[in-house]
Scaffold this active site. Structure first.
Site, PDB file in Angstrom:
ATOM      1  N   LYS A 182       0.939  -0.941  -0.087  1.00 49.74           N
ATOM      2  CA  LYS A 182       0.140   0.048   0.024  1.00 49.74           C
ATOM      3  C   LYS A 182       0.952   1.061  -0.027  1.00 49.74           C
ATOM      4  O   LYS A 182       1.472   1.693   1.107  1.00 49.74           O
ATOM      5  CB  LYS A 182      -0.904  -0.015   1.488  1.00 49.74           C
ATOM      6  CG  LYS A 182      -2.178   0.847   1.346  1.00 49.74           C
ATOM      7  CD  LYS A 182      -2.925   0.582   2.501  1.00 49.74           C
ATOM      8  CE  LYS A 182      -3.856   1.626   2.925  1.00 49.74           C
ATOM      9  NZ  LYS A 182      -3.216   2.825   3.613  1.00 49.74           N
ATOM     10  N   GLY A 202      -7.504  13.282   6.339  1.00 47.27           N
ATOM     11  CA  GLY A 202      -7.946  13.884   7.576  1.00 47.27           C
ATOM     12  C   GLY A 202      -8.746  15.002   7.342  1.00 47.27           C
ATOM     13  O   GLY A 202      -9.480  15.513   8.368  1.00 47.27           O
ATOM     14  N   GLY A 247      -9.783  11.302   2.775  1.00 50.38           N
ATOM     15  CA  GLY A 247     -10.860  12.524   2.998  1.00 50.38           C
ATOM     16  C   GLY A 247     -12.266  11.785   3.294  1.00 50.38           C
ATOM     17  O   GLY A 247     -13.136  12.763   3.381  1.00 50.38           O
ATOM     18  N   ASN A 270     -10.227   5.861   7.541  1.00 50.08           N
ATOM     19  CA  ASN A 270      -9.279   6.031   8.853  1.00 50.08           C
ATOM     20  C   ASN A 270      -9.489   7.237   9.764  1.00 50.08           C
ATOM     21  O   ASN A 270      -9.957   6.972  10.640  1.00 50.08           O
ATOM     22  CB  ASN A 270      -7.793   6.187   7.981  1.00 50.08           C
ATOM     23  CG  ASN A 270      -6.718   5.779   9.169  1.00 50.08           C
ATOM     24  OD1 ASN A 270      -6.885   5.128  10.211  1.00 50.08           O
ATOM     25  ND2 ASN A 270      -5.439   6.020   8.872  1.00 50.08           N
TER      26      ASN A 270
END
Length: 245
Positions: free
Chosen positions: A103, A163, A192, A213
């Site tokens: 990743k 974030g 996002g 996340n």
């Protein structure tokens, strides 16, 4: 494929121990365990690589629920700011763990946006090494085509900065449409996402998967409860059931 992926926090304030990591995985149904590599120079064994920013590690999570959940670890090359750093860290982590699925990201100095040229350079070297690479890019059809040509088996595209929790910003809709139409590889929205509505929009546009996340920890959110909500949304979309009004 309609699927849900997640990590275990974007910064040290997001604390995830082994027990919480296991509960998050149970709630999400995710079968890929993202293993961070930002501390690669501080460990001597692959099992000690962290999952998140607390005591959860590759070894501890796999020992607790690896067999139960049929987990497949993925190396999360998180927070490098150059292609050289990303490549070096990938090779170190692969040597320690034997994991070959990557990743990949290369970020700007603020750790908010992908630097596409550096991502492509790192992807070129790593695919030549025989790694399976999932690069993260900001929406750009030319960069997307380069990643596909290099042999990336999935491309991750940012909707807004890491974030930000703003979902897909309007200026990205056109380049995303170019990437998604007749894409030869799966495309993930990664960056996002702030709500289940963002997930629904992603699948409506043609994304095959999403990664969440930061939003799992925002404003005192319980990550297990949040993931259960995202899982329910993904399952409903996959089944074709319309949203309740």
């Amino acid at each position: 494929m309609i699927d849900l992926f997640h990590c275990f926090g974007a910064k040290p304030a997001h604390r995830v121990d082994t027990s919480l990591a296991a509960e998050m995985l149970r709630a999400s149904g995710c079968r890929h365990l993202a293993v961070n590599t930002h501390t690669i120079d501080q460990v001597t064994a692959g099992d000690d690589l962290p999952v998140g920013y607390d005591t959860a590690t590759l070894g501890s999570v796999m020992a607790l629920v690896g067999e139960e959940l049929a987990l497949s670890p993925v190396l999360n090359i998180n927070h490098p700011t150059s292609a050289a750093e990303a490549v070096k860290r990938t090779r170190q982590a692969a040597q320690l763990t034997g994991i070959r699925v990557i990743k990949l990201e290369v970020l700007d100095p603020g750790f908010k946006l992908s630097v596409n040229a550096e991502v492509v350079e790192a992807a070129r070297e790593l695919t030549a090494d025989g790694f399976e690479v999932w690069p993260l890019i900001t929406p750009d059809a030319r960069t997307f085509a380069q990643c596909v040509e290099l042999g990336s088996t999935m491309v991750r595209v940012m909707g807004s900065p890491i974030g930000a929790r703003r979902g897909i910003e309007p200026q990205h809709l056109e380049p995303m449409g170019e990437m998604l139409v007749d894409s030869p590889v799966p495309v993930m929205l990664d960056g996002g996402i702030g709500s289940t509505a963002d997930v629904e929009q992603a699948f409506a546009l043609g994304f095959q998967s999403v990664l969440v996340n930061s939003c799992l920890f925002a404003d005192g959110t319980d990550p297990v409860t949040a993931l259960a909500g995202f899982r329910a949304t993904v399952d409903r979309v996959a089944s074709g059931t319309p949203a309740a009004h």
